[in-house]
Design a protein around this motif. Structure first.
Motif, PDB file in Angstrom:
ATOM      1  N   CYS A 190     -19.259   0.552  -7.816  1.00 48.12           N
ATOM      2  CA  CYS A 190     -17.898   0.840  -8.413  1.00 48.12           C
ATOM      3  C   CYS A 190     -17.483  -0.500  -9.206  1.00 48.12           C
ATOM      4  CB  CYS A 190     -16.966   1.223  -7.347  1.00 48.12           C
ATOM      5  SG  CYS A 190     -15.382   1.711  -7.778  1.00 48.12           S
ATOM      6  N   VAL A 191     -17.362  -0.313 -10.466  1.00 44.39           N
ATOM      7  CA  VAL A 191     -17.095  -1.290 -11.370  1.00 44.39           C
ATOM      8  C   VAL A 191     -15.594  -1.289 -11.608  1.00 44.39           C
ATOM      9  CG1 VAL A 191     -19.377  -1.715 -12.308  1.00 44.39           C
ATOM     10  CG2 VAL A 191     -17.424  -0.234 -13.625  1.00 44.39           C
ATOM     11  N   TRP A 192     -14.712  -0.123 -11.629  1.00 45.85           N
ATOM     12  CA  TRP A 192     -13.484   0.201 -11.851  1.00 45.85           C
ATOM     13  C   TRP A 192     -12.969   1.294 -11.161  1.00 45.85           C
ATOM     14  CZ3 TRP A 192     -10.253   3.893 -13.494  1.00 45.85           C
ATOM     15  CH2 TRP A 192      -8.942   3.609 -14.180  1.00 45.85           C
ATOM     16  N   GLU A 193     -11.714   1.287 -10.434  1.00 44.82           N
ATOM     17  CA  GLU A 193     -11.089   2.239  -9.692  1.00 44.82           C
ATOM     18  C   GLU A 193      -9.709   2.300 -10.089  1.00 44.82           C
ATOM     19  OE1 GLU A 193     -11.242   3.866  -5.090  1.00 44.82           O
ATOM     20  OE2 GLU A 193     -11.468   1.669  -5.543  1.00 44.82           O
ATOM     21  N   GLY A 194      -9.190   3.549 -10.148  1.00 49.16           N
ATOM     22  CA  GLY A 194      -7.833   3.770 -10.412  1.00 49.16           C
ATOM     23  C   GLY A 194      -7.296   4.861  -9.392  1.00 49.16           C
ATOM     24  N   MET A 195      -6.153   4.881  -8.882  1.00 46.53           N
ATOM     25  CA  MET A 195      -5.323   5.771  -8.166  1.00 46.53           C
ATOM     26  C   MET A 195      -4.152   6.334  -9.117  1.00 46.53           C
ATOM     27  SD  MET A 195      -5.502   7.505  -5.309  1.00 46.53           S
ATOM     28  CE  MET A 195      -6.407   6.699  -4.211  1.00 46.53           C
TER      29      MET A 195
END
Length: 340
Positions: A190-195
């Motif tokens: 996982c290189v980028w995560e958003g909520m």
């Protein structure tokens, strides 16, 4: 006869899209055509018009929480995910995004907020699916959290996999909140995560009155921000976020706004661009950006950005506030920090 044939074909295609089996995994973003997405959205808008009401799907597994004094119900959906494979970052699109949001065009970085624009089609597919438990009408983006684990520019030539999933619905007196998780994966990393948190306002909900000004905290510096009148349309062209209240005066008026309002993610990205330009920062490490969207920012307009010095220490939190120049009504509050 010719027109009748064309009409029959169109109706057949619409019925096929509406009644067709919904996919959970797409091998390319081209499978998510705008034609199909628009039909699905319009169909769901017609079918589920009542805001702030949960419409649970029998095919999903839900786990109920205990809630609290404010939240009367918590429900987590365990198996509502859409995956899109084979995503590549368009360098020309990145350059246009950086210009629109005010970044330094020559720094080689991909902005922290840019990755969210890659998720627009999968996000629309999720919200327009029969499994999504809220009406698409009037969904309000109220909070956003972003975590960058590896800078996206390191994967500019690689293929990414995007995952969009519903995490939790929460029932309040004012309506229903839903958390939607966004993940950009390279292989199994996982290189980028958003909520993203959206609000479906209930019919009994009434906006809380706010004073014209107020104490929004103490900040070391402040700068003026210009909000061009065309940034809504330009941002929509780049990201695919064509919500009508961001576009034109007439389309915003239909949704109850006196003028079009800037995209919240444009405003957030614009503030980060200003920080990076003023301090010659490169966000090439692991960072977390959290934001709460408060009040609409009308276009064209003027705003004030207040902030702390982000260069004080590696682990310090840089606080950010964007507010209306004349009334001090906040548009957004945010914080930026280095994770490690």
């Amino acid at each position: 006869m010719f027109l009748f044939t064309i009409l029959a074909i169109i109706i057949g295609l619409v019925v096929y899209v509406i009644c067709g089996k919904e996919k959970e995994v797409y091998t390319s973003v081209s499978e998510l055509s705008w034609f199909k997405l628009v039909i699905k959205v319009v169909y769901k808008l017609v079918k589920y018009r009542k805001q702030g009401v949960l419409q649970l799907d029998k095919s999903l597994v839900y786990v109920a929480g205990t809630g609290n004094a404010d939240c009367t119900l918590e429900i987590s959906a365990r198996n509502h995910t859409i995956t899109v494979q084979g995503i590549r970052v368009d360098e020309e699109n990145v350059a246009k995004y950086k210009f629109l949001c005010g970044y330094n065009a020559n720094d080689g970085d991909i902005p922290l907020c840019y990755a969210e624009s890659l998720f627009m089609k999968p996000l629309i597919a999720l919200i327009s699916s029969t499994k999504f438990s809220l009406s698409p009408i009037g969904l309000i983006h109220i909070r956003q959290n972003i975590k960058q684990f590896i800078p996206l520019q390191e994967y500019i030539k690689a293929q990414l996999t995007l995952e969009v999933s519903v995490k939790q619905y929460r029932q309040y007196d004012r309506g229903v909140e839903v958390d939607i998780n966004l993940r950009a994966m390279a292989s199994n990393t996982c290189v980028w995560e958003g909520m993203m948190t959206l609000l479906s306002r209930g019919q009994r909900s009434t906006p809380k009155s706010r004073p014209p000004g107020g104490n929004n905290g103490t900040y070391e510096f402040e700068d003026d921000l210009d909000v061009p009148g065309n940034c809504g349309v330009d941002y929509a062209k780049l990201t695919g976020d064509w919500n009508p209240h961001h576009l034109y005066t007439w389309s915003a008026w239909l949704l109850g706004y006196k003028k079009p309002i800037a995209h919240g993610m444009w405003t957030l990205s614009r503030t980060i661009a200003e920080l990076q330009r003023r301090y010659e920062m490169t966000l090439d490490g692991q960072y977390e950006l959290s934001c709460a969207f408060k009040r609409p920012l009308f276009m064209p307009g003027k705003a004030v950005m207040k902030y702390d010095d982000p260069m004080l220490a590696d682990n310090s939190v840089c606080k950010i506030l964007v507010e209306e120049r004349d009334t001090s009504i906040p548009h957004l509050t945010a914080s930026l920090r280095k994770l490690y």
